[in-house]
Design a protein around this motif. Structure first.
Motif, short mmCIF file in Angstrom:
data_model
loop_
_atom_site.label_atom_id
_atom_site.label_comp_id
_atom_site.label_asym_id
_atom_site.label_seq_id
_atom_site.Cartn_x
_atom_site.Cartn_y
_atom_site.Cartn_z
N HIS B 245 6.02 2.41 -11.68
CA HIS B 245 5.18 1.36 -11.14
C HIS B 245 5.74 -0.02 -11.49
CE1 HIS B 245 1.37 -0.66 -10.25
NE2 HIS B 245 1.12 0.40 -9.51
N VAL B 288 8.15 1.19 -1.52
CA VAL B 288 7.08 0.70 -2.41
C VAL B 288 5.87 1.62 -2.34
CG1 VAL B 288 5.41 -1.16 -2.77
CG2 VAL B 288 7.81 -1.71 -2.36
N THR B 289 5.49 1.98 -1.13
CA THR B 289 4.33 2.86 -0.95
C THR B 289 4.56 4.21 -1.62
OG1 THR B 289 4.00 1.80 1.18
CG2 THR B 289 2.75 3.81 0.78
N ARG B 292 4.48 3.97 -5.40
CA ARG B 292 3.10 3.85 -5.87
C ARG B 292 2.39 5.20 -5.81
NH1 ARG B 292 1.01 -0.49 -2.72
NH2 ARG B 292 1.65 -1.98 -4.30
#
Lengths: 212, 440
Positions: B245, B288-289, B292
């Motif tokens: 993260h 990024v998604t 995460r």
């Protein structure tokens, strides 16, 4: 001129932000910090208008840090810039005293807008966060704490006022008795009441009965 | 096991000695002589005396003697036969008693030992010869002797034919070398008052108790191991999730800002470069998604950052969004700090249960409650799926439910799964909020 302190534990992120902001004539980065301790030190040293703050940094961070900064510099505006997109984080950050909440994902598009808005005393939050805040934050300031009840809780409350028992309500709503009891317990917590009798008395005195 | 052919232990039914058989003959012989003489006297008195008469009475007498003798001999033979059978039975009984794995000890009403089998010899480390005639008390530690006598006396008075000794407690025996050992014993009585025998059948259970102890300890160790590995796994997940993260997320953020910077400076005329840059930015967004998602699948940071209630809310809403199963969530937690380990367990149980709801239940609706009841944290998950037979066999390699049970057991809590085929499933976990010192 908006004077900004950037707090993020990643140098690359700070560099990227500075680079982005360098194009704006009305924004000036006056300090940088990579942990909670440095944030407090930087704020002491350089006068500034806005703190651009990452939620998760080593040492003191997150809502705790927001509260402390707000306690020391009440007039300083805080814009949170974070990886966390969940509104639960945003709601807590705003409640702790931040004026804006921006995820890093949207930063490249919205950062400048958000900084200008927050610096001018406005708020920058998404609609979902605003709604949650409306639900959660109101009882602390309002004389009508029942506005904090969810739709379902409200429904259960009205049925209780109408004299129906928990089992009866559960049957009617096709829910388990346990769920209804928990909703009731939560309402009592939200309204700071000790018993079902108090709950019903409250509802009647606020004119919340069926048909209200 | 040693099998002994001699049977010094067998109860002594003495076979009829020879003297007895012949003694039986004396009376009939006398009887015949007397009656012959009487016959002679009577016939002489009445003047019937004749040579023939005398002969007849003599032959008659001899016949009677022969008949009586034959009868007596027959009786004697039968008796001997019976005695032999008895002897064989005794031998067999004796060898059974000596073959028995359990120690068998018989004593008379005065508590004197009258029978002591091979197993008893082994268990107590005493020779039969040295204990026969001794009091049973010599086989018990001194401190128990008085009480023991009372118990036997009481048992004798009840008239019950047999019972387990010591009820639920473990009795103690005393070996010749002074060593004490735990025993399991039962006692029986037979015979009339005044001539009673008590038989005690017992076994040395030190090995069993030791095995039980070892099993208990081994279970405890497995549980501790499971706990430690679970804690370690959570810590590891937490660390990796945070790294992903923060580190990867941070780097990706910086890259995104860089591409934005380039995009602003790139002339519109550079169509190919602009297109490339645009696809790079899209890929960055996806990365990024994904980062995460991977991080929160490992361990939602919200659990550590914000606590159980917000994490539960997030999990349920995320579940609802992903699966389309309508969820009713009710949380009523007081403003208290819930220990990290407990929060983790509750969160994982909820996660596991929700996974089951999608995987197996084919539910369209689920209710989740999280509240407190009498100092217990209570989590319930209730679905309207097809349910399953809770008594049915466990699907191989499915540790979900066991895992949940273990998690709760580690915290001294309980988990109940109630399911009726066709009527959905209710999972309820209860954990005491006040925990004896536990660390996350």
């Amino acid at each position: 001129m908006i004077r900004i302190v950037i707090a993020d534990d990643h140098t690359v992120v700070r560099e990227g932000l500075k680079q982005m902001l360098s194009a704006c004539a009305d924004i000036c980065v006056v300090g940088e910090a990579s942990n909670g301790h440095e944030v407090l030190a930087r704020l002491q040293e350089c006068p500034c208008d806005l703190l651009l703050l990452d939620m998760s940094m080593p040492g003191r961070s997150g809502t705790e840090l927001i509260r402390q900064v707000k306690a020391e510099r009440p007039k300083l505006q805080i814009l949170v810039l974070t990886m966390h997109e969940e509104h639960q984080y945003a709601v807590r950050a705003i409640k702790a005293g931040a004026s804006g909440y921006l995820t890093k994902e949207t930063a490249s598009d919205l950062l400048v807008t958000a900084i200008r808005k927050v610096a001018s005393g406005g708020a920058f939050i998404t609609a979902a966060v605003a709604e949650q805040l409306a639900l959660d934050a109101m009882p602390r300031t309002s004389a009508t704490p029942h506005l904090a009840l969810s739709d379902r809780e409200f429904q259960v409350l009205r049925m209780l006022v109408a004299g129906r028992g928990v089992t009866e309500i559960a049957d009617e709503l096709h829910l388990s008795v346990k769920t209804i009891s928990t909703h009731k317990a939560r309402m009592m917590q939200k309204l700071n009441l000790d018993s079902q009798a108090d709950l019903i008395r409250y509802a009647i005195s606020h004119n919340l009965g069926e048909g209200a | 096991m040693e099998i002994r052919t001699d049977t010094p232990n067998a109860p002594h039914h003495s076979p009829a000695p020879d003297v007895h058989g012949f003694a039986n003959l004396v009376f009939p012989v006398l009887l015949v002589l007397v009656s012959t003489a009487l016959l002679a006297a009577v016939t002489g008195l009445f003047g019937w005396y004749s040579e023939e008469m005398y002969e007849i009475s003599f032959v008659l007498g001899v016949a009677v003697i022969a008949a009586v003798g034959a009868t007596a001999w027959l009786r004697f033979a039968v008796r001997r036969e019976v005695a032999e059978v008895q002897q064989a039975t005794d031998n067999r009984l004796g060898s059974i008693i000596d073959t028995a794995m359990d120690a068998i000890i018989t004593m008379d009403e005065a508590h004197n030992i009258v029978l002591f089998n091979v197993a008893a010899e082994k268990v107590f480390g005493r020779q039969r010869e040295s204990v026969i005639g001794e009091k049973l008390e010599i086989l018990l530690p001194h401190r128990y002797r008085a009480a023991h006598q009372g118990h036997i006396h009481q048992f004798g008075a009840t008239g019950v034919s047999s019972r387990r000794m010591g009820d639920k407690t473990v009795l103690t025996g005393l070996r010749a070398n002074g060593e004490e050992f735990p025993i399991d014993a039962s006692i029986s009585q037979h015979g009339e008052p005044g001539n009673k025998l008590f038989t005690v059948i017992l076994r040395d259970i030190s090995l069993r108790l030791q095995t039980e102890q070892e099993l208990r300890q081994s279970r405890e160790e497995i549980r501790e191991l499971a706990s430690a590995s679970q804690t370690a796994r959570e810590q590891e997940r937490s660390r990796v999730a945070r790294e992903l993260h923060d580190e990867i997320g941070g780097a990706l953020t910086a890259l995104k800002m860089d591409t934005a910077w380039i995009s602003e400076r790139l002339p519109q005329s550079e169509a190919i470069l602009n297109e490339k840059l645009s696809s790079m930015r899209k890929m960055l967004d996806n990365t990024v998604t994904a980062t995460r998602r991977i991080a929160s699948d490992l361990r939602p940071m919200m659990l550590d950052d914000l606590g159980l209630a917000p994490a539960t809310e997030w999990l349920v809403h995320d579940f609802e969004r992903r699966t389309g199963i309508v969820c009713e969530l009710a949380i009523a937690l007081p403003e208290i700090e819930i220990p990290r380990e407990m929060a983790t367990s509750v969160f994982r149980i909820l996660q596991e249960s929700l996974t089951n709801v999608t995987k197996h239940a084919r539910a369209t609706h689920a209710e989740i409650t999280l509240d407190t009841e009498d100092g217990m944290l209570v989590l319930t998950i209730n679905d309207n799926g097809r349910g399953f037979d809770t008594a049915g066999p466990r699907v191989p390699q499915s540790y979900g439910l066991i895992g949940m049970r273990e998690r709760v057991a580690l915290l001294g809590g309980q988990i109940r799964v109630n399911s009726v085929s066709g009527e959905g499933t209710v999972v309820e976990a209860r954990i005491a909020l006040a925990q004896p010192e536990h660390e996350a």
